[in-house]
Enzyme design. Structure first.
Site, PDB file in Angstrom:
ATOM      1  N   ARG A  96       0.833  -1.198   0.000  1.00  0.00           N
ATOM      2  CA  ARG A  96       0.000   0.000   0.000  1.00  0.00           C
ATOM      3  C   ARG A  96       0.869   1.248   0.000  1.00  0.00           C
ATOM      4  NH1 ARG A  96      -3.656  -0.859   5.274  1.00  0.00           N
ATOM      5  NH2 ARG A  96      -5.154   0.355   4.080  1.00  0.00           N
ATOM      6  N   MET A 107      -0.288   5.197  -6.409  1.00  0.00           N
ATOM      7  CA  MET A 107      -0.512   3.834  -6.866  1.00  0.00           C
ATOM      8  C   MET A 107      -1.625   3.156  -6.084  1.00  0.00           C
ATOM      9  SD  MET A 107       1.855   0.446  -6.757  1.00  0.00           S
ATOM     10  CE  MET A 107       1.058  -0.190  -5.292  1.00  0.00           C
ATOM     11  N   ARG A 352      -7.719   7.572   9.632  1.00  0.00           N
ATOM     12  CA  ARG A 352      -7.159   8.894   9.341  1.00  0.00           C
ATOM     13  C   ARG A 352      -8.214   9.912   9.687  1.00  0.00           C
ATOM     14  NH1 ARG A 352      -7.382   7.846   2.860  1.00  0.00           N
ATOM     15  NH2 ARG A 352      -9.585   7.393   2.786  1.00  0.00           N
ATOM     16  N   HIS A 468     -15.074   6.877  -4.620  1.00  0.00           N
ATOM     17  CA  HIS A 468     -14.044   7.852  -4.974  1.00  0.00           C
ATOM     18  C   HIS A 468     -14.666   9.222  -5.238  1.00  0.00           C
ATOM     19  CE1 HIS A 468     -11.373   9.958  -7.860  1.00  0.00           C
ATOM     20  NE2 HIS A 468     -10.438   9.507  -7.051  1.00  0.00           N
ATOM     21  N   SER A 773      -1.523  51.124   1.983  1.00  0.00           N
ATOM     22  CA  SER A 773      -2.302  49.927   1.681  1.00  0.00           C
ATOM     23  C   SER A 773      -1.565  49.195   0.578  1.00  0.00           C
ATOM     24  CB  SER A 773      -3.702  50.323   1.226  1.00  0.00           C
ATOM     25  OG  SER A 773      -4.402  49.165   0.843  1.00  0.00           O
ATOM     26  N   CYS A 840      -4.863  45.272   0.317  1.00  0.00           N
ATOM     27  CA  CYS A 840      -6.158  45.318  -0.356  1.00  0.00           C
ATOM     28  C   CYS A 840      -6.144  44.535  -1.674  1.00  0.00           C
ATOM     29  CB  CYS A 840      -6.579  46.755  -0.615  1.00  0.00           C
ATOM     30  SG  CYS A 840      -5.503  47.621  -1.771  1.00  0.00           S
ATOM     31  N   TYR A 860      -4.575  45.455   9.134  1.00  0.00           N
ATOM     32  CA  TYR A 860      -5.791  44.825   8.630  1.00  0.00           C
ATOM     33  C   TYR A 860      -5.551  44.177   7.270  1.00  0.00           C
ATOM     34  CZ  TYR A 860      -6.314  48.774   5.419  1.00  0.00           C
ATOM     35  OH  TYR A 860      -6.107  49.697   4.425  1.00  0.00           O
TER      36      TYR A 860
HETATM   37  P1  ADP Z   1      -6.399   3.528  -0.395  1.00  0.00           P
HETATM   38  O1  ADP Z   1      -5.380   4.436   0.160  1.00  0.00           O
HETATM   39  O2  ADP Z   1      -6.700   3.748  -1.822  1.00  0.00           O
HETATM   40  O3  ADP Z   1      -7.600   3.425   0.496  1.00  0.00           O
HETATM   41  P2  ADP Z   1      -5.532   1.083   0.760  1.00  0.00           P
HETATM   42  O4  ADP Z   1      -4.106   0.785   0.865  1.00  0.00           O
HETATM   43  O5  ADP Z   1      -6.180   1.554   1.999  1.00  0.00           O
HETATM   44  O6  ADP Z   1      -5.732   2.087  -0.421  1.00  0.00           O
HETATM   45  O7  ADP Z   1      -6.203  -0.253   0.248  1.00  0.00           O
HETATM   46  C1  ADP Z   1      -7.270  -0.430  -0.639  1.00  0.00           C
HETATM   47  C2  ADP Z   1      -8.244  -1.434  -0.085  1.00  0.00           C
HETATM   48  O8  ADP Z   1      -7.602  -2.659   0.223  1.00  0.00           O
HETATM   49  C3  ADP Z   1      -8.862  -0.957   1.205  1.00  0.00           C
HETATM   50  O9  ADP Z   1     -10.205  -1.286   1.236  1.00  0.00           O
HETATM   51  C4  ADP Z   1      -8.105  -1.688   2.249  1.00  0.00           C
HETATM   52  O10 ADP Z   1      -8.861  -1.858   3.410  1.00  0.00           O
HETATM   53  C5  ADP Z   1      -7.812  -3.006   1.561  1.00  0.00           C
HETATM   54  N1  ADP Z   1      -6.603  -3.608   2.125  1.00  0.00           N
HETATM   55  C6  ADP Z   1      -5.371  -3.071   2.161  1.00  0.00           C
HETATM   56  N2  ADP Z   1      -4.502  -3.863   2.799  1.00  0.00           N
HETATM   57  C7  ADP Z   1      -5.202  -4.952   3.190  1.00  0.00           C
HETATM   58  C8  ADP Z   1      -4.861  -6.137   3.919  1.00  0.00           C
HETATM   59  N3  ADP Z   1      -3.637  -6.308   4.380  1.00  0.00           N
HETATM   60  N4  ADP Z   1      -5.830  -7.015   4.119  1.00  0.00           N
HETATM   61  C9  ADP Z   1      -7.072  -6.813   3.660  1.00  0.00           C
HETATM   62  N5  ADP Z   1      -7.463  -5.736   2.967  1.00  0.00           N
HETATM   63  C10 ADP Z   1      -6.533  -4.803   2.741  1.00  0.00           C
HETATM   64 MG    MG Z   2      -7.577   3.058   2.290  1.00  0.00          MG
END
Ligand code: ADP
Ligand code: MG
Ligand code: MG
Length: 883
Positions: A96, A107, A352, A468, A773, A840, A860
Site C-alpha cells: 500500500r 498507486m 485517518r 471515490h 495599503s 487590499c 488589517y
Molecule cells: P487507499 O489508500 O486507496 O484506500 P488502501 O491501501 O487503503 O488504499 O487499500 C485499498 C483497499 O484494500 C482498502 O479497502 C483496504 O482496506 C484493503 N486492504 C489493504 N490492505 C489490506 C490487507 N492487508 N488485508 C485486507 N485488505 C486490505
Molecule cells: Mg484506504
C-alpha cells in the site's frame, strides 16, 4: 546507519511517536493503532526518505534495504506463523502506498501478493476453500498486471466477461473454483503476451516490483496534478506499507467496510458507514456492489431492507463501536476508518482524520470543543478557512420549481448548475473557457481529478457515499450526487439516459448534493444562513484575532453584504467602478476627451453630485468605520468610446464633432496603458479630477449625521513628491468643504504601495502618508514583470516546474513580493511609528497570504465581501499560530 523499515502489529510498534512526515499518513496511523492495542494485521512501513533515495539513485534500491525488508517480512512471518512463498501455508501481503497526506493520485494497492502457481494450492488447502484461493490469485494477477506492470486492464476484464459468458453466468459469484483456475491460466498467458515476460512467480520479485511501483507512482502524471492542485511539495516522497492480508471474502461471517466516527456530511455525532458481507476492501470503495448500512438507525432512515452490520453481526459491531470511540479519543478528531472481518474476527486496516464538508467541519469542531475533547482555540484551528466558501454561497431555493430527472445519493452537499460534460478533459477545457460544467461519469477514478476540480458539480451513476467521487468531491467542496443508478451513461456518445429522457453534452443541469436530486435546467438559489455553528466559531475566531478585516466594496449593496459577514470597514473602494454606470459614462468620456482644463471642469461638475451620492450611500452603511477610497486609478483607455454611437453621445453632450473626438481619442492612445497615464499620474497632470473626487468625499461625509472615517488613498505612487502634490490638493479641498459646511471631520491621506520604488522609498513616503495599503495585485505585476491578464499562457508551466510554488496572483509570492512588503512596512514604521498598514489586493482573502500579513504585523486585511469570513478565520489562525 539510517533506519528505513519500521514494523508494526503483534505487539510491536517501531514507529511509535514518529511523524507522518517519516512514515506517511497510513503508516503512522497503522503504527498508532497498533500502539494502543487495536487489532492491526502485522506489517512494516518503508519510510518516505527511501522514496527520495530511490530517485537519487536513479530509480534503484540501495543494497542495505534488502536486509531491512527481510527483517520486516520475518516480523510478519513471526506474528502470523506463515511463511512468505511457503507452498503449504503461504503468507500473503498487501502493498500500500502512503504519502504524508492522503493522495488519490498514488498507486493503487496490490492485494494478495505472494500467490503463485504453487502457493495458491497451499492457500486452497489451509483455507479449505479452493474457490476463494483461485479467485484471490486471479484478483492478484489482474491487480499486479494493472498497477505494477501497467498493462491494459481492459484485456483482463474482457477475459473475465468471456469466461462468464461461456458458462452462461451473470455474476462473478457464480464462478466456480475450476472457472477461476482456468481464468488464471488465461491471465498468466495474457501477461506474458502483453508484457513480453512471464508473470513473476518468485514472491520476492513480486514484492520488490510492487514497492518500486509505489515509488514510481510518486512521479506519475495524476499524482503530479493532484499535488499541484493541492499545493503539496514534489519533494515529500511517499512511504510504502507491506501488511499481512486479512480476508473479508471468506464467506458470510466475513465482511469489509468503511466508516466515519461522525457523519462527514452533517457532522452529526453518529457512527456512519457502509459494509459488504463476503467482500474484499476494494469492492466497497469501487462501488461494484451497493454496500449496506453500518447502523440500524441509518438503514431505517434510508428505508433500506438489507440488514445493517449492527443487525447482522452484533458482536463484531459492538467491538467496532468501541474502537471508534478509542480512536476519536486518541486522535482527538473525527476518523475515517477501513476494517475487515475475517471469519468473525475484526481487523483494523486504516484510520485517518476524515474528510468532511465545511458544514460538518464546523459542527464537529464546535461540538468537540463543547465535549471538552479539544479547546476553543483548537476548534478555530480545525476549520479550513477556504472551505467556508461552501457555506457562504447560495443553496437551492426550496420554493423554486424542480424538474427532477433522476435521484442519487447526497454525496457532497451544496448546489451547482452547469452544462453536462462526459469526460474530464472536456470539463477542464470548457471550464477554462469560463463555462460552468457538471461532470457526469459512470464512476470516477483518480484520473478524473482535474475534471472534478474544473467542474462545479459531479454526478455519477455508480458508487456509494464513500466512493471515490464522493470522497474527493467532499474534499474539494464540490457538490456531488453519486450512485444515480437509473442513469445509463454512454460517455463515448456523450449522452446519458434515464427512462425516456436524455441528457446530452451542453444540456443545463442542476445538482442538489444535499438531497441527491438532479434537475433539468438552472434552479433558483437563496442566500446562506450564517448563525448556528458558523456564528459560534466566528465569535471564537474573533476573540483570537489581532488583525482587522475589511472588505473591498464600492456599492451600498456589497458593503451591506460585507457588514453582514463581519467586515470592520472598507479597505478598498474603487471609485472608477462608479464611473462605468450607464448614466455617467458619457460625462466621464467628455472629461477624458476634453482639450483643456476648462472642458474637463465642465464634465467634472456633472459628475460631482453623482459621485457624492455614491459616497453617501456607502458611508451610511459604514457609519463610524474606516472607509478607504482610492482616487481614480485605471488607464483612461478603459473608458474610451468604441462604438460610433458612443462618440455620437459625447458629441451631443459637448457640441464637438465626432471627427474631432476621434482625433482626440487617437492622440490619447497608449502603447502600454498599464504602465502609462494612470494612477496618481492622472492627478498630477489633471489635479481637478482628484479635486472633484475629494470634494465628493468630504461633502458626503459632512452631510451625514454619523460619518465614517474617510481614508483618501492615492494610487500608483512611486515618489514622495507625487504624494505631496496630491495631498495638497486633497487637504485644500477638505478645508474648502469644511469652511462651506461649517463642520470638520477626521480623515487621513495615504497611499497604495504597489510599485517596487514605493516600497523601497517607503521611509520618505511615510513622511507624507498616514497609511499604506499594499496593492499586491499591481505590486506582483510590477515586481515579477508579469501582466496578470497575460499570465495564463505560461503560469501553469511555471507552477508545474516549481518556479513559483503557487499562482502568485492568488497566493502572495512571499519570497519576492513579500520581501518588498516587509521592507516597506519596516521603513514606513521607522518614519511614522503609528502608520496604518493594510493589504487590499486579491491576496487579502487568501489564507496563506493572510498568515504572512500577520507576521509582518499589518493592521488589517481587506477582501471581497464573500471572503470576509474566510479572512476572519484565517487571521485568527494566523494569530494563534504566531502565538
Ligand atoms: P487507499 O489508500 O486507496 O484506500 P488502501 O491501501 O487503503 O488504499 O487499500 C485499498 C483497499 O484494500 C482498502 O479497502 C483496504 O482496506 C484493503 N486492504 C489493504 N490492505 C489490506 C490487507 N492487508 N488485508 C485486507 N485488505 C486490505
Ligand atoms: Mg484506504
Ligand atoms: Mg493598482
Amino acid at each position: 546507519m539510517t533506519q528505513y523499515v519500521y514494523r508494526f502489529g503483534g505487539g510491536v510498534s517501531d514507529g511509535k511517536g514518529l511523524s507522518k512526515e517519516l512514515l506517511g499518513g497510513k503508516g503512522a496511523n497503522l503504527d498508532g493503532m497498533a500502539s494502543i492495542g487495536l487489532p492491526v494485521p502485522p506489517g512494516f512501513t518503508i519510510s518516505t526518505p527511501m522514496c527520495t533515495r530511490y530517485y537519487e539513485e536513479g530509480e534503484k534500491f540501495p543494497p542495505e534495504l534488502n536486509a531491512e525488508v527481510a527483517s520486516g517480512i520475518a516480523h510478519i512471518e513471526g506474528v502470523t506463523g506463515k511463511k512468505f512463498g511457503d507452498a503449504s501455508d503461504p503468507l500473503l501481503v498487501s502493498v500500500r502506498s502512503g504519502a504524508r497526506v492522503s493522495m488519490p493520485g498514488m498507486m493503487d494497492t496490490v492485494l494478495n501478493l505472494g500467490l503463485n502457481d504453487a502457493t495458491v494450492v497451499g492457500l486452497a488447502t489451509v483455507s479449505g476453500d479452493a474457490r476463494f484461493a483461485w479467485d484471490s490469485y486471479r484478483r492478484f494477477v489482474q491487480m499486479y498486471a494493472d498497477v505494477v506492470l501497467g498493462l491494459d486492464h481492459g484485456a483482463f476484464e474482457e477475459a473475465l466477461e468471456i469466461a462468464k459468458e461461456d458458462k452462461g453466468y451473470y455474476l462473478d459469484t457464480e464462478m466456480e473454483s475450476e472457472d477461476w483456475q482456468a481464468l488464471v491460466a488465461k491471465y498468466l498467458a495474457l501477461v506474458e503476451e502483453l508484457w513480453g515476460k512471464p508473470f513473476p512467480q518468485d514472491v520476492h520479485d513480486q514484492l520488490w516490483g510492487a514497492v518500486g511501483a509505489v515509488f514510481g507512482s510518486w512521479q506519475s502524471e495524476r499524482a503530479k496534478v493532484y499535488r499541484r492542485i493541492n499545493s503539496i511539495p514534489h519533494d515529500w516522497g511517499t512511504a510504502v506499507n507491506v501488511q499481512a492480508m486479512v480476508f473479508g471474502n471468506m464467506g458470510d461471517t466475513s465482511a469489509t467496510g468503511v466508516a466515519f466516527t461522525r457523519d462527514p456530511a452533517t457532522g452529526e455525532r453518529a457512527y456512519y458507514g457502509e459494509y459488504l458481507i463476503n467482500a474484499q476492501g476494494e469492492d466497497v470503495v469501487a462501488g461494484i456492489r451497493t454496500p449496506q448500512y453500518l447502523t440500524t438507525a441509518a438503514r431505517e432512515r434510508a428505508k433500506a431492507k438489507p440488514l445493517s452490520m449492527q443487525e447482522s453481526m452484533p458482536v463484531v459491531y459492538a467491538e467496532l463501536a468501541k474502537v471508534f470511540d478509542l480512536l476519536e479519543a486518541h486522535y482527538r478528531d473525527m476518523q475515517d476508518i477501513e476494517f475487515t472481518v475475517e471469519r468473525g474476527k475484526l481487523w483494523m486496516l486504516q484510520t485517518r482524520s476524515g474528510k468532511r464538508t465545511a458544514k460538518a467541519a464546523l459542527k464537529i469542531a464546535v461540538d468537540m470543543a463543547a465535549e471538552g475533547l479539544i479547546t476553543k482555540d483548537e476548534a478555530v484551528m480545525r476549520v479550513d478557512p477556504s472551505a467556508l466558501d461552501q457555506l457562504l454561497h447560495p443553496t437551492l431555493d426550496p420554493k423554486a420549481k424542480r424538474d427532477v430527472i433522476v435521484k442519487g445519493l447526497p454525496a457532497s452537499p451544496g448546489a451547482a448548475s452547469g452544462i453536462a460534460v462526459f469526460d474530464s478533459d472536456t470539463a477542464e477545457k470548457r471550464a477554462d473557457k469560463g463555462q460552468s460544467v457538471i461532470l457526469v461519469r459512470t464512476e470516477t477514478s483518480p484520473e478524473d481529478i482535474h475534471g472534478m476540480h474544473a467542474a462545479k458539480g459531479i454526478l455519477t451513476a455508480r458508487g456509494g457515499m464513500t466512493s471515490h467521487a464522493a470522497v474527493v468531491a467532499r474534499g474539494m467542496g464540490r457538490p456531488c450526487v453519486s450512485g444515480a443508478g437509473s442513469l445509463s451513461i454512454d460517455a463515448a456518445a456523450k449522452v446519458a439516459r434515464v427512462g425516456s429522457r436524455e441528457i446530452r453534452e451542453g444540456d443545463m443541469l442542476t445538482l442538489d448534493g444535499s438531497t441527491g436530486e438532479v434537475m433539468a435546467g438552472e434552479v433558483a438559489t437563496i442566500q446562506p444562513e450564517l448563525s448556528g455553528d458558523f456564528g459560534t466559531l466566528m465569535v471564537w475566531a474573533d476573540g483570537s484575532r489581532r488583525m482587522k478585516v475589511r472588505a473591498n466594496a464600492e456599492t451600498p449593496a456589497d458593503a451591506k453584504v460585507a457588514r453582514d459577514f463581519g467586515a470592520e470597514g472598507i479597505g478598498l473602494c474603487r471609485t472608477e467602478h462608479m464611473f462605468f454606470d450607464a448614466g455617467r459614462i458619457t460625462a466621464v468620456r467628455e472629461m477624458i476627451l476634453a482639450e483643456d482644463e476648462k472642458g474637463r471642469r465642465v464634465a467634472l461638475a456633472k459628475l460631482l453630485p453623482e459621485q457624492r451620492a455614491d459616497f453617501v450611500g456607502l458611508f451610511e452603511v459604514m457609519a463610524g468605520l474606516p472607509v478607504t477610497i482610492r482616487l481614480l486609478d485605471p488607464p483612461l483607455h478603459e473608458f474610451m468610446p468604441h462604438a460610433e454611437a458612443d462618440f455620437e453621445d459625447v458629441a451631443k453632450a459637448t457640441g464637438l464633432t465626432v471627427d474631432m473626438l476621434k482625433r482626440r481619442a487617437a492622440e490619447l492612445h497608449e502603447f502600454n496603458p498599464m504602465l502609462g497615464h494612470r494612477g496618481c499620474r492622472l492627478g498630477v497632470t489633471y489635479p481637478e479630477i482628484y479635486e472633484m473626487q475629494a470634494r465628493a468625499i468630504f461633502e458626503a461625509a459632512c452631510d451625514l449625521a454619523v460619518s465614517p472615517i474617510p481614508e483618501v488613498m492615492v494610487p500608483l505612487v512611486a515618489t514622495k513628491r507625487e504624494l505631496e502634490l496630491m495631498k495638497a490638493v486633497i487637504d485644500r479641498t477638505a478645508e474648502a468643504v469644511f469652511a462651506e459646511r461649517g463642520k470638520r471631520i477626521d480623515y487621513l491621506v495615504g497611499t497604495m504601495i504597489e510599485l517596487p520604488r514605493a516600497a523601497l522609498k517607503a521611509g520618505e513616503i511615510a513622511e507624507v502618508g498616514a497609511f499604506f495599503s499594499f496593492g499586491t495585485n499591481d505590486l506582483t505585476q510590477t515586481t515579477l514583470g508579469v501582466s496578470r491578464d497575460d499570465a495564463a499562457r505560461f503560469l501553469g508551466v511555471y507552477v508545474d516546474q516549481g518556479i513559483y510554488e503557487r499562482d502568485p496572483f492568488v497566493s502572495l509570492d512571499i519570497d519576492g513580493v513579500g520581501e518588498l512588503v516587509q521592507i516597506a512596512a519596516d521603513r514606513g514604521r521607522a518614519t511614522r511609528p503609528d502608520i496604518k498598514l493594510g493589504i487590499c489586493g486579491e491576496h487579502g482573502g487568501d489564507p496563506a497570504s493572510i498568515a504572512f500579513c500577520e507576521k509582518v504585523g499589518l493592521d488589517y486585511v481587506s477582501a471581497s465581501p464573500y471572503r470576509v469570513p474566510i479572512a476572519r478565520l484565517a487571521a485568527a489562525q494566523a494569530a494563534l499560530a504566531t502565538g
